[in-house]
Design an enzyme around this catalytic site. Structure first.
Site, PDB file in Angstrom:
ATOM      1  N   HIS A  50      -9.163   1.069  -4.117  1.00 25.78           N
ATOM      2  CA  HIS A  50     -10.012   2.159  -4.567  1.00 25.78           C
ATOM      3  C   HIS A  50     -10.976   2.532  -3.448  1.00 25.78           C
ATOM      4  O   HIS A  50     -11.165   1.787  -2.487  1.00 25.78           O
ATOM      5  CB  HIS A  50     -10.773   1.795  -5.844  1.00 25.78           C
ATOM      6  CG  HIS A  50     -11.626   0.575  -5.718  1.00 25.78           C
ATOM      7  ND1 HIS A  50     -11.217  -0.664  -6.153  1.00 25.78           N
ATOM      8  CD2 HIS A  50     -12.868   0.401  -5.204  1.00 25.78           C
ATOM      9  CE1 HIS A  50     -12.167  -1.547  -5.924  1.00 25.78           C
ATOM     10  NE2 HIS A  50     -13.173  -0.932  -5.343  1.00 25.78           N
ATOM     11  N   THR A  74      -3.307   2.710  -2.364  1.00 23.19           N
ATOM     12  CA  THR A  74      -2.604   1.727  -1.532  1.00 23.19           C
ATOM     13  C   THR A  74      -1.250   2.234  -1.061  1.00 23.19           C
ATOM     14  O   THR A  74      -0.874   2.073   0.100  1.00 23.19           O
ATOM     15  CB  THR A  74      -2.430   0.404  -2.307  1.00 23.19           C
ATOM     16  OG1 THR A  74      -3.728  -0.122  -2.610  1.00 23.19           O
ATOM     17  CG2 THR A  74      -1.667  -0.621  -1.487  1.00 23.19           C
ATOM     18  N   ASP A  80      -5.388   2.148 -11.840  1.00 21.67           N
ATOM     19  CA  ASP A  80      -5.856   3.447 -11.346  1.00 21.67           C
ATOM     20  C   ASP A  80      -6.786   4.140 -12.337  1.00 21.67           C
ATOM     21  O   ASP A  80      -6.889   5.367 -12.346  1.00 21.67           O
ATOM     22  CB  ASP A  80      -4.672   4.375 -11.010  1.00 21.67           C
ATOM     23  CG  ASP A  80      -3.657   3.728 -10.093  1.00 21.67           C
ATOM     24  OD1 ASP A  80      -4.074   3.209  -9.043  1.00 21.67           O
ATOM     25  OD2 ASP A  80      -2.458   3.721 -10.426  1.00 21.67           O
ATOM     26  N   ARG A  98       1.890   6.745  -3.515  1.00 23.55           N
ATOM     27  CA  ARG A  98       2.913   7.219  -4.448  1.00 23.55           C
ATOM     28  C   ARG A  98       2.320   8.123  -5.520  1.00 23.55           C
ATOM     29  O   ARG A  98       1.211   7.896  -5.988  1.00 23.55           O
ATOM     30  CB  ARG A  98       3.618   6.034  -5.121  1.00 23.55           C
ATOM     31  CG  ARG A  98       4.540   5.273  -4.193  1.00 23.55           C
ATOM     32  CD  ARG A  98       5.296   4.175  -4.930  1.00 23.55           C
ATOM     33  NE  ARG A  98       4.416   3.088  -5.343  1.00 23.55           N
ATOM     34  CZ  ARG A  98       4.836   1.994  -5.975  1.00 23.55           C
ATOM     35  NH1 ARG A  98       6.111   1.859  -6.279  1.00 23.55           N
ATOM     36  NH2 ARG A  98       3.987   1.043  -6.312  1.00 23.55           N
ATOM     37  N   ALA A 104      -3.659  -3.351  -4.570  1.00 27.77           N
ATOM     38  CA  ALA A 104      -4.342  -2.299  -5.320  1.00 27.77           C
ATOM     39  C   ALA A 104      -5.473  -1.796  -4.443  1.00 27.77           C
ATOM     40  O   ALA A 104      -5.815  -2.409  -3.437  1.00 27.77           O
ATOM     41  CB  ALA A 104      -4.872  -2.839  -6.647  1.00 27.77           C
TER      42      ALA A 104
END
Length: 432
Positions: A40, A306, A12, A309, A38
């Site tokens: 972006h 993704t 991240d 959280r 993952a």
């Protein structure tokens, strides 16, 4: 020529923004590890494109894109992501997107057992904590790969008359093994088999021998950018094991995940968030469970692309960054989200660890030791002004430049780019 973008912390960091900045200069963008665990976002002409498995070089209409042999592929997700990108206006993707025939396949049963395994591990652990898997089946797929029982892309698309029969047999054997291990679970293997059979013809146009693909491109002096997934501290060998992903996310994974020799790699760009974040469980020495941590989380909008959280937040850990550089050998750094620190009067940076008053010489591999470390911080003055409109490095506030210089001097790697805001073009270039 091959250049590589790698995450230096726990993911991240903002690798996608740097790739987005650079992609127009390259002929090929390749992925070498991970799966759709993952993600972006890249913004082009006001349109947001979410990438999870596919290389983000697809936003450049003149760029070819390769998913390497080190990546694991959930075929339904591959087509869903491609469809989503095309629905937003991405053109000619099918003629510019390729998959290694050697890449391993992720099945639905991998995803089911991923979650079951997580529950099993958390129940057996001393503290009841889990690894923090995304539940995408990545770990179980790499497990079948390592045990030499997995299925690869070429098994699915092979034209041999006996190929499908062999595929079915191996697939059912994999399912039976998991049912013996976990008992009955909500899953229809026959439905998935038929689904994958329908994918055979759809997938064939994308499949290439990636070794020949890469070496042909290198021979022709094509400019290749490798887009790293996750980050070094999540590497299966060098990360905070077992709170890691299941692949090699450092420079070694680039070499094995694409089948290229080390000498072909020219530049390694390390992406570093100006503070530190982590998703899920696992050691995090500079984590701030206080007002500073909440402030970083809120200003930085720290939620996973993704999983959604909330990310844990803390100060920049230069012990981690120096360790990461030892392994990946960064030629330059991209510091991201520096603007998140704009309102802090003082900014702390972790510079060393000690246990029972004794300074550690290197980043510890043992979690028991890591849990005991006391972090020594250096406190630097903040700049307390908005940097989001700044376009020249020399125009950054003096204290912001001092913060960046401190990082450069500590890690002994020059900073080449600095992220100054969420906008696509909010990136300052620094001559090195």
């Amino acid at each position: 020529m091959v250049n590589v973008v790698l995450g230096s912390q726990w993911g991240d960091e903002g690798k996608g923004k740097l790739v987005d900045l650079l992609v127009g200069e390259y002929d090929i963008v390749a992925r070498s590890a991970g799966g759709n665990n993952a993600g972006h976002t890249i913004v082009v002409n006001g349109v947001k494109y979410d990438f999870h498995m596919l290389p983000s070089g697809l936003v450049n209409p003149n760029c070819q894109n390769l998913i390497g042999n080190g990546v694991v592929i959930h075929v339904p997700s591959f087509f869903e992501e491609l469809k989503s990108l095309e629905a937003k206006g991405l053109k000619n993707a099918k003629g510019r997107l390729f998959i290694s025939s050697r890449a391993h396949l992720v099945f639905d049963f991998h995803q089911r057992t991923d979650k079951l395994r997580e529950l099993e591990l958390s129940g057996a652990s001393k503290d009841g904590k889990n690894i923090g898997t995304t539940g995408k089946g990545i770990g179980p797929t790499y497990s079948t790969k390592a045990s030499r029982s997995g299925l690869r892309v070429h098994h699915l698309v092979n034209d041999d008359p006996q190929a499908w029969e062999v595929f079915e047999t191996r697939y059912r054997r994999l399912v039976e093994t998991r049912q013996q291990r976990y008992g009955s679970f909500d899953y229809d293997p026959e439905e998935e088999l038929q689904r994958y059979k329908s994918y055979r013809e759809q997938l064939k146009p994308f499949v290439v021998d990636s070794v020949n693909f890469m070496h042909d491109a290198i021979k022709k002096n094509k400019k290749i950018l490798v887009e790293g997934a996750n980050a070094l501290m999540l590497d299966i060998d060098f990360g905070t094991y077992p709170y890691v992903t299941s692949s090699n996310t450092g420079i070694g994974g680039v070499i094995t995940g694409l089948g290229i020799p080390p000498r072909t790699i020219k530049e390694v760009f390390g992406v570093v968030k100006a503070y530190t974040t982590r998703v899920g469980e696992g050691p995090f020495p500079t984590e701030q469970l206080n007002e500073d941590g909440e402030k970083l989380q809120n200003i930085g909008a720290e939620f996973g692309v993704t999983t959604g959280r909330k990310r844990r937040c803390g100060w920049l850990d230069l012990v981690v960054l120096k360790y990461s550089n030892l392994i990946n050998g960064y030629t330059s750094l991209n510091i991201t989200k520096l603007d998140v620190l704009d309102t802090f009067k003082e900014i702390k940076v972790g510079v060393s660890y000690s246990v029972d008053g004794k300074k550690l010489e290197s980043f510890p591999e043992d979690l028991l030791t890591l849990a005991k470390v006391e972090v020594e911080y250096v406190t630097l003055p903040g700049w307390e002004e908005d940097i989001s409109k700044i376009t020249n490095y020399e125009d950054l506030p003096e204290n912001a430049q001092k913060y960046l210089k401190f990082i450069e001097d500590f890690v002994e790697v020059p900073i080449q780019w600095v992220g100054t805001g969420p906008a696509r073009d909010a990136m300052v270039h620094k001559e090195i």
